[in-house]
Design an enzyme around this catalytic site. Structure first.
Site, short mmCIF file in Angstrom:
data_model
loop_
_atom_site.label_atom_id
_atom_site.label_comp_id
_atom_site.label_asym_id
_atom_site.label_seq_id
_atom_site.Cartn_x
_atom_site.Cartn_y
_atom_site.Cartn_z
N HIS A 105 0.84 -1.21 0.00
CA HIS A 105 0.00 0.00 0.00
C HIS A 105 0.88 1.25 0.00
CE1 HIS A 105 -3.54 2.49 1.51
NE2 HIS A 105 -2.51 3.25 1.88
N GLU A 106 1.81 1.32 0.93
CA GLU A 106 2.62 2.54 1.07
C GLU A 106 3.48 2.77 -0.16
OE1 GLU A 106 2.03 4.68 3.27
OE2 GLU A 106 0.79 3.47 4.60
N HIS B 157 1.58 4.28 -2.99
CA HIS B 157 1.43 5.75 -2.94
C HIS B 157 2.56 6.40 -3.75
CE1 HIS B 157 -2.06 6.45 -0.54
NE2 HIS B 157 -1.60 5.84 0.52
N TYR C 170 -4.67 14.38 -3.08
CA TYR C 170 -5.01 13.64 -1.86
C TYR C 170 -6.09 14.34 -1.04
CZ TYR C 170 -3.97 10.17 1.76
OH TYR C 170 -4.06 9.13 2.64
N GLU D 183 -6.14 6.49 -2.13
CA GLU D 183 -6.13 5.49 -1.05
C GLU D 183 -6.55 4.11 -1.57
OE1 GLU D 183 -5.40 4.80 2.11
OE2 GLU D 183 -4.20 6.59 1.87
N ASP E 289 -9.99 14.05 7.79
CA ASP E 289 -9.30 13.02 7.01
C ASP E 289 -9.19 13.42 5.54
OD1 ASP E 289 -8.14 10.48 6.43
OD2 ASP E 289 -10.11 9.63 5.98
N HIS F 190 -9.89 8.06 3.79
CA HIS F 190 -9.84 6.68 4.31
C HIS F 190 -11.23 6.09 4.54
CE1 HIS F 190 -5.69 7.95 5.41
NE2 HIS F 190 -5.41 6.70 5.12
ZN LIG Z 1 -2.62 5.28 2.23
#
Ligand SMILES: [Zn+2]
Length: 465
Positions: free
Chosen positions: A176-177, A180, A191, A200, A273, A278
């Site tokens: 996941h990271e 990005h 974002y 996301e 957020d 998210h």
């Molecule tokens: Zn993320």
């Protein structure tokens, strides 16, 4: 409130544990609450420092970003030794043997697995497509309940030891990271709001594909969970997110309940957020998981391939919404597999099931009722080379029926505040100010940052047509 069209928003750091969850934890019992408060403070400070470094062009990490010639991963894992200084001491470079420190070795192996999915399946050499070195720091901070991508490296905390274990434990979190990073080097989705939720979601999609590819697991056999290995025993939950069943990942007295909607009917309107990135990522997540399980076989081959085509195809705009993204996936599936193929049908059905109408030009159903027709609207156009302002003040009821309905929806929606937050002043361009006291709206957007349909609406409204 003035959503201010004058300043660009700080570029947020993508992190795996959403701020709302940390804020919830911060109100629970010690020492968990203290760790959560500390993580929130550090995240905030980190984002601030990063924004400053970006603004001044100061980079300290650039020498470490050298590009190797060979098409093999190039990894470097550093140890922050529970301090908060980056990058920390180098503890494992490419080709070096395992260290015996689980966090170091999991990060090293997870980077390798991520690199391998992108290379084997999609022919992509690392995050930037040109062999960028994969940098990671483990043991960041004390009791740090997060993992994040800071634009240069992946940073992993050890968790608090009661709710969260070490953040290297879940391979999908590592995937996941790093994804990005791939998004930043390709479509660079903004974002915030829906484009942020897509950012996301795409990170979850390829994160989970890294795990499935590594396990050799078909879509039907996969659990579609994100962060399943982070939660320690005793936590009432199975993961941080469920892609197939958003909203069901956890329900714990300390964590609260998984807030993700599983379709547009539950779309969360919030300024929290980064506009709910998210939360609402659950909607495209489920569209992908449904499409992949309907199509069958390994998810990275068909649905994953289509998502990758869209991400790298050049047509996905930074500010894309769900409907635009959905349309691109259907078009890409038709191009690769045929318009009448089971792949195109599976993807179309996935979006339909979560209530996203592909390619529709309407904005999100906000869930809020349309603004009352007695509400007063003040529309002002300022700026321009000649600097002559124009304005119109009217009740919505005084506008022609078609435009009245559009205004009623527009004033109830968060589109204008989002456009204002991303807008910056342009020399000689017009700027539109929209004020509606009834909904506490007061925003300014430069004309070049407005979609054409809104420019036309504003022009008609100003001219009284
Ligand atoms: Zn993320």
């Amino acid at each position: 409130m003035h959503a201010g069209g004058m300043t660009r928003p700080r570029r947020p750091v993508a992190q795996i544990v959403p701020p709302y969850l940390l804020r919830h934890l911060a109100t629970t019992t010690e020492p968990i609450a203290e760790f959560a408060r500390a993580t929130l403070t550090r995240d905030h400070r980190y984002r601030h420092n990063r924004a400053t470094a970006t603004a001044t062009g100061a980079g300290g990490h650039r020498s470490a970003m050298a590009t190797p010639a060979a098409e093999a991963p190039s990894r470097r894992i550093s140890d922050a030794a529970n301090a908060q200084h980056l990058p920390g001491r180098t503890v494992r470079d490419e080709g070096a043997p395992a260290t015996g420190d689980a966090a170091v070795d999991e990060a090293y192996d997870g980077f390798g697995a991520t690199w391998k999915l992108y290379k084997d399946v999609y022919g992509r050499n690392s995050i930037d497509g040109s062999g960028l070195r994969l940098l990671g720091t483990v043991h960041y901070g004390e009791g740090y309940q997060n993992a994040f991508w800071n634009g240069t490296r992946m940073v992993f905390g050890d968790g608090d030891g009661e709710i969260f274990g070490r953040f290297t434990a879940s391979l999908d979190v590592i995937g996941h990271e790093l994804t990005h990073g791939v998004v930043e080097h390709t479509a660079a989705l903004t974002y915030s709001g829906q484009s942020g939720a897509l950012n996301e979601s795409i990170a979850d999609v390829f994160g989970v594909l890294v795990k499935q590819y590594s396990l050799g697991q078909d879509a039907a056999a996969a659990d579609w969970l994100i962060g399943g290995d982070l939660l320690l025993p005793g936590v009432k939950g199975v993961a941080l997110r469920s892609m197939l069943h958003p909203g069901t990942a956890y329900d714990d007295p300390r964590l609260g309940k998984d807030p993700q909607p599983d379709s547009m009917s539950g779309y969360v309107e919030t300024t929290d957020d980064n506009g709910g990135v998210h939360y609402n990522s659950g909607i495209p997540n489920r569209a992908f998981a449904l499409a992949a399980t309907t199509i069958g076989g390994p998810a990275w081959e068909k649905a994953g391939r289509v998502w990758y085509d869209v991400l790298t195809g050049g047509k996905l705009k930074a500010g894309a919404d769900f409907a635009a993204f959905a349309q691109l996936t259907i078009t890409a599936a038709a191009a690769r597999f045929g318009a009448d193929s089971p792949e195109a049908a599976g993807i179309r059905d996935g979006w339909t099931a979560v209530g996203v109408s592909a390619g529709s030009t309407t904005t999100v159903p906000s869930g809020k009722p349309p603004v009352d027709t007695e509400a007063e609207l003040l529309l002002r156009r300022t700026g321009g080379f000649a600097g002559i302002p124009r304005q119109r003040q009217a009740k919505l009821a005084e506008l022609p029926a078609r435009d009245r309905r559009t205004w009623q929806g527009l004033l109830a929606d968060d589109l204008l505040p989002r456009l204002a937050a991303e807008s910056s002043p342009r020399p000689d361009a017009f700027a539109y100010c929209v004020t509606c006291i009834a909904v506490e709206l007061d925003v300014e957007v430069a004309e070049p940052d407005l979609p054409l349909r809104l420019r036309r609406l504003f022009e008609r409204t100003l001219s009284g047509q």
